[in-house]
Write a protein that holds these residues in place. Structure first.
Motif, mmCIF file in Angstrom:
data_model
loop_
_atom_site.group_PDB
_atom_site.id
_atom_site.type_symbol
_atom_site.label_atom_id
_atom_site.label_comp_id
_atom_site.label_asym_id
_atom_site.label_seq_id
_atom_site.Cartn_x
_atom_site.Cartn_y
_atom_site.Cartn_z
ATOM 1 N N ASP A 151 0.815 -1.220 0.000
ATOM 2 C CA ASP A 151 0.000 0.000 0.000
ATOM 3 C C ASP A 151 0.848 1.270 0.000
ATOM 4 O OD1 ASP A 151 0.888 -0.469 2.547
ATOM 5 O OD2 ASP A 151 -0.968 0.093 3.542
ATOM 6 N N THR A 152 2.137 1.163 0.348
ATOM 7 C CA THR A 152 3.020 2.335 0.307
ATOM 8 C C THR A 152 3.587 2.578 -1.091
ATOM 9 O OG1 THR A 152 5.033 1.082 0.859
ATOM 10 C CG2 THR A 152 3.676 1.887 2.706
ATOM 11 N N LEU A 153 3.338 1.643 -2.005
ATOM 12 C CA LEU A 153 3.894 1.744 -3.366
ATOM 13 C C LEU A 153 2.844 1.998 -4.432
ATOM 14 C CD1 LEU A 153 6.316 -1.331 -3.193
ATOM 15 C CD2 LEU A 153 6.933 1.067 -2.872
ATOM 16 N N LEU A 154 1.579 1.958 -4.058
ATOM 17 C CA LEU A 154 0.502 2.022 -5.048
ATOM 18 C C LEU A 154 0.493 3.323 -5.838
ATOM 19 C CD1 LEU A 154 -2.377 0.425 -2.928
ATOM 20 C CD2 LEU A 154 -0.994 -0.676 -4.702
ATOM 21 N N GLU A 155 0.935 4.430 -5.228
ATOM 22 C CA GLU A 155 0.900 5.731 -5.904
ATOM 23 C C GLU A 155 2.141 5.989 -6.752
ATOM 24 O OE1 GLU A 155 0.101 8.815 -3.119
ATOM 25 O OE2 GLU A 155 -1.910 8.071 -2.629
ATOM 26 N N LYS A 156 3.099 5.096 -6.687
ATOM 27 C CA LYS A 156 4.265 5.212 -7.567
ATOM 28 C C LYS A 156 3.824 5.035 -9.021
ATOM 29 C CE LYS A 156 7.308 5.267 -4.124
ATOM 30 N NZ LYS A 156 8.160 6.457 -3.842
ATOM 31 N N THR A 168 1.392 -11.772 -17.607
ATOM 32 C CA THR A 168 2.145 -11.152 -16.519
ATOM 33 C C THR A 168 1.286 -10.130 -15.793
ATOM 34 O OG1 THR A 168 4.236 -11.457 -17.698
ATOM 35 C CG2 THR A 168 4.200 -9.804 -15.954
ATOM 36 N N LYS A 169 0.655 -9.255 -16.560
ATOM 37 C CA LYS A 169 -0.169 -8.220 -15.932
ATOM 38 C C LYS A 169 -1.366 -8.820 -15.205
ATOM 39 C CE LYS A 169 -3.117 -4.249 -16.715
ATOM 40 N NZ LYS A 169 -3.840 -3.397 -17.683
ATOM 41 N N SER A 170 -2.068 -9.741 -15.851
ATOM 42 C CA SER A 170 -3.279 -10.294 -15.254
ATOM 43 C C SER A 170 -2.969 -11.037 -13.955
ATOM 44 C CB SER A 170 -4.001 -11.220 -16.239
ATOM 45 O OG SER A 170 -3.195 -12.326 -16.573
ATOM 46 N N GLU A 171 -1.829 -11.745 -13.906
ATOM 47 C CA GLU A 171 -1.458 -12.461 -12.682
ATOM 48 C C GLU A 171 -1.078 -11.486 -11.573
ATOM 49 O OE1 GLU A 171 -0.899 -15.557 -10.073
ATOM 50 O OE2 GLU A 171 -1.941 -15.474 -12.006
ATOM 51 N N PHE A 172 -0.365 -10.424 -11.911
ATOM 52 C CA PHE A 172 0.020 -9.413 -10.921
ATOM 53 C C PHE A 172 -1.229 -8.746 -10.335
ATOM 54 C CE2 PHE A 172 1.459 -4.886 -10.199
ATOM 55 C CZ PHE A 172 2.065 -5.141 -8.981
ATOM 56 N N ILE A 173 -2.143 -8.345 -11.213
ATOM 57 C CA ILE A 173 -3.385 -7.697 -10.757
ATOM 58 C C ILE A 173 -4.198 -8.664 -9.896
ATOM 59 C CG2 ILE A 173 -5.585 -6.732 -11.512
ATOM 60 C CD1 ILE A 173 -3.203 -4.853 -11.943
ATOM 61 N N ARG A 174 -4.250 -9.929 -10.307
ATOM 62 C CA ARG A 174 -5.012 -10.918 -9.547
ATOM 63 C C ARG A 174 -4.444 -11.074 -8.143
ATOM 64 N NH1 ARG A 174 -5.098 -16.065 -7.903
ATOM 65 N NH2 ARG A 174 -2.963 -16.460 -8.606
ATOM 66 N N GLN A 175 -3.130 -11.130 -8.035
ATOM 67 C CA GLN A 175 -2.520 -11.330 -6.730
ATOM 68 C C GLN A 175 -2.598 -10.085 -5.850
ATOM 69 O OE1 GLN A 175 0.788 -13.746 -6.018
ATOM 70 N NE2 GLN A 175 0.819 -14.727 -8.017
ATOM 71 N N LEU A 176 -2.677 -8.909 -6.460
ATOM 72 C CA LEU A 176 -2.840 -7.684 -5.665
ATOM 73 C C LEU A 176 -4.195 -7.658 -4.959
ATOM 74 C CD1 LEU A 176 -1.375 -4.738 -7.773
ATOM 75 C CD2 LEU A 176 -0.363 -5.883 -5.799
ATOM 76 N N LYS A 216 -7.524 -6.652 -3.541
ATOM 77 C CA LYS A 216 -8.226 -5.390 -3.265
ATOM 78 C C LYS A 216 -7.358 -4.161 -3.534
ATOM 79 C CE LYS A 216 -6.958 -5.335 1.648
ATOM 80 N NZ LYS A 216 -7.459 -5.298 3.036
ATOM 81 N N PHE A 217 -6.031 -4.331 -3.532
ATOM 82 C CA PHE A 217 -5.136 -3.196 -3.765
ATOM 83 C C PHE A 217 -5.068 -2.787 -5.236
ATOM 84 C CE2 PHE A 217 -3.354 -5.198 0.099
ATOM 85 C CZ PHE A 217 -3.458 -4.127 0.974
ATOM 86 N N ALA A 218 -5.505 -3.665 -6.133
ATOM 87 C CA ALA A 218 -5.371 -3.409 -7.571
ATOM 88 C C ALA A 218 -6.096 -2.139 -8.007
ATOM 89 C CB ALA A 218 -5.886 -4.604 -8.365
ATOM 90 N N ALA A 219 -7.246 -1.848 -7.380
ATOM 91 C CA ALA A 219 -8.045 -0.676 -7.775
ATOM 92 C C ALA A 219 -7.313 0.636 -7.498
ATOM 93 C CB ALA A 219 -9.382 -0.698 -7.046
ATOM 94 N N GLU A 220 -6.357 0.623 -6.566
ATOM 95 C CA GLU A 220 -5.640 1.849 -6.188
ATOM 96 C C GLU A 220 -4.307 1.990 -6.923
ATOM 97 O OE1 GLU A 220 -5.474 2.348 -1.870
ATOM 98 O OE2 GLU A 220 -6.880 0.662 -1.722
#
Length: 305
Positions: free
Chosen positions: A183-188, A199-207, A209-213
Motif C-alpha cells: 500500500d506504500t507503493l501504489l501511488e508510484k 504477466t499483468k493479469s497475474e500481478f493484478i489478480r494477486q494484488l 483489493k489493492f489493484a483498484a488503487e
C-alpha cells in the motif's frame, strides 16, 4: 454420405466470416461456386443454415447447432491428412508463445529442435496470453506456451514449470529498504504490460483489493521497452518475470523490491485445442519443449500431453 468435406470447409468459413466474396477468394473459387455449395449442403440437410442480416450471412439456430457438431470433425480431418502426408519428425508445426516465453525461452528450443531434425519446420507466432489462446482456439496455432491463467472451453492445458514475478525499479534508494508494504507503493508510477498479458493479469489478480488503487502510468507490449522506461522515469516500478531481468539485476541496472506478504508465483502452461489430432511430431516436440522448460525452471514434467 452425400456431404463433402469441401462443403463443410466452405460452410465453416462462411459461418466465421459472413461474406461469400471473402471466402471465395480464400479458396480460389467464384462467389457463385461457394453459394452453390452452401445451397447443396442445405438441400442435403433439408433445412436453411443461414439468414441474411445487413448484407452478411449469419447462422440461424439450425446452422449454429450444425456448426458445433462439424467444426471439430473437420479440424481433426485436416490434422490427420497433414500427419499422413508427412513422416515422424518431418513436417511443419505452428508454435505459439506468449511474449515473455517467446523472447526469453522459446527461440533456443525451436532452433535446437530444428537443428536436431532438419526436416522439421517450426513456425513461431508471438502474442500475449490472450492472443495465443485465441489462435489455438481458431486452429491457427498447433501448440501454445503461455504465462497466465485462461478461461477456454476449447483448450486443454498442462503446467510446465513455475515462474516468479518480481517488482523492480531503477531507484537504488527505494530498493535499499529491506521490505515494503504494497500500500506504500501504489501511488508510484507503475509501468506494466498491456491488457491480455499473462504477466499483468497475474500481478493484478494477486494484488486483490489493492489493484483498484494502483497508479498505472504506462502500459507497454514488450518487457524490453518496460526496462528501458524504468531506467528513464524516476520513481517508477514494474512487475515482470524474473527471467526477463536476470541480467539487469546482476549488473545493478535494476533492483528488486521485496513486498511483505506477497509471493508472486505463477505457472507456465502448454495448451492445445481439445480436438487437436496429436501427431508424432506434435507429441515429440511437446515433450522436448517441456523437458527444456524443466531444465530451465528446475521443474518436473509429465511425459503425457
Amino acid at each position: 454420405m452425400r456431404i463433402t468435406l469441401r462443403q463443410l470447409e466452405l460452410f465453416i468459413e462462411v459461418a466465421k466470416v459472413g461474406h461469400l466474396t471473402q471466402v471465395a477468394k480464400q479458396f480460389g473459387l467464384s462467389q457463385s461456386a461457394v453459394s452453390m455449395a452452401l445451397k447443396e449442403l442445405e438441400s442435403i440437410l433439408g433445412c436453411k443454415l443461414f439468414e441474411r442480416v445487413q448484407k452478411k450471412l449469419v447462422l440461424n439456430e439450425k446452422g449454429r447447432a450444425f456448426f458445433t457438431e462439424v467444426e471439430p470433425l473437420v479440424y481433426r480431418l485436416k490434422d490427420i491428412e497433414s500427419e499422413f502426408m508427412s513422416q515422424e519428425n518431418k513436417g511443419q508445426l505452428v508454435v505459439g508463445a506468449s511474449t515473455t516465453i517467446a523472447d526469453y525461452v522459446m527461440p533456443s528450443i525451436v532452433c535446437e529442435y530444428m537443428e536436431r531434425y532438419p526436416e522439421v519446420k517450426l513456425q513461431l507466432k508471438i502474442g500475449n496470453t490472450a492472443e495465443i489462446t485465441k489462435k489455438v482456439e481458431e486452429g491457427i496455432v498447433d501448440i501454445g506456451f503461455i504465462e497466465g491463467e485462461i478461461e477456454s472451453t476449447l483448450c486443454q492445458r498442462a503446467p510446465i514449470g513455475d515462474d516468479e514475478l518480481v517488482v523492480v525499479t531503477a531507484d537504488k534508494e527505494l530498493a535499499s529498504k529491506k521490505e515494503h508494504y504494497i500500500d506504500t507503493l501504489l501511488e508510484k508510477r507503475w509501468i506494466l504490460r498491456e491488457e491480455g498479458s499473462g504477466t499483468k493479469s497475474e500481478f493484478i489478480r494477486q494484488l486483490g483489493k489493492f489493484a483498484a488503487e494502483l497508479n498505472i502510468y504506462l502500459e507497454l507490449r514488450h518487457t524490453e521497452a518496460i526496462k528501458n522506461v524504468l531506467k528513464e522515469v524516476p520513481d517508477s516500478l514494474s512487475c515482470v518475470s524474473r527471467i526477463t531481468v536476470k541480467k539487469e539485476l546482476e549488473t545493478g541496472e535494476l533492483f528488486e523490491l521485496k513486498i511483505k506478504g506477497f509471493d508472486f508465483q505463477r505457472e507456465f502452461f502448454l495448451i492445445h485445442h481439445k480436438n487437436k489430432y496429436q501427431s508424432e511430431l506434435f507429441k515429440k516436440f511437446g515433450l522436448f519443449a517441456r523437458s527444456k522448460f524443466a531444465q530451465l525452471l528446475g521443474a518436473k514434467y509429465d511425459q503425457s500431453l
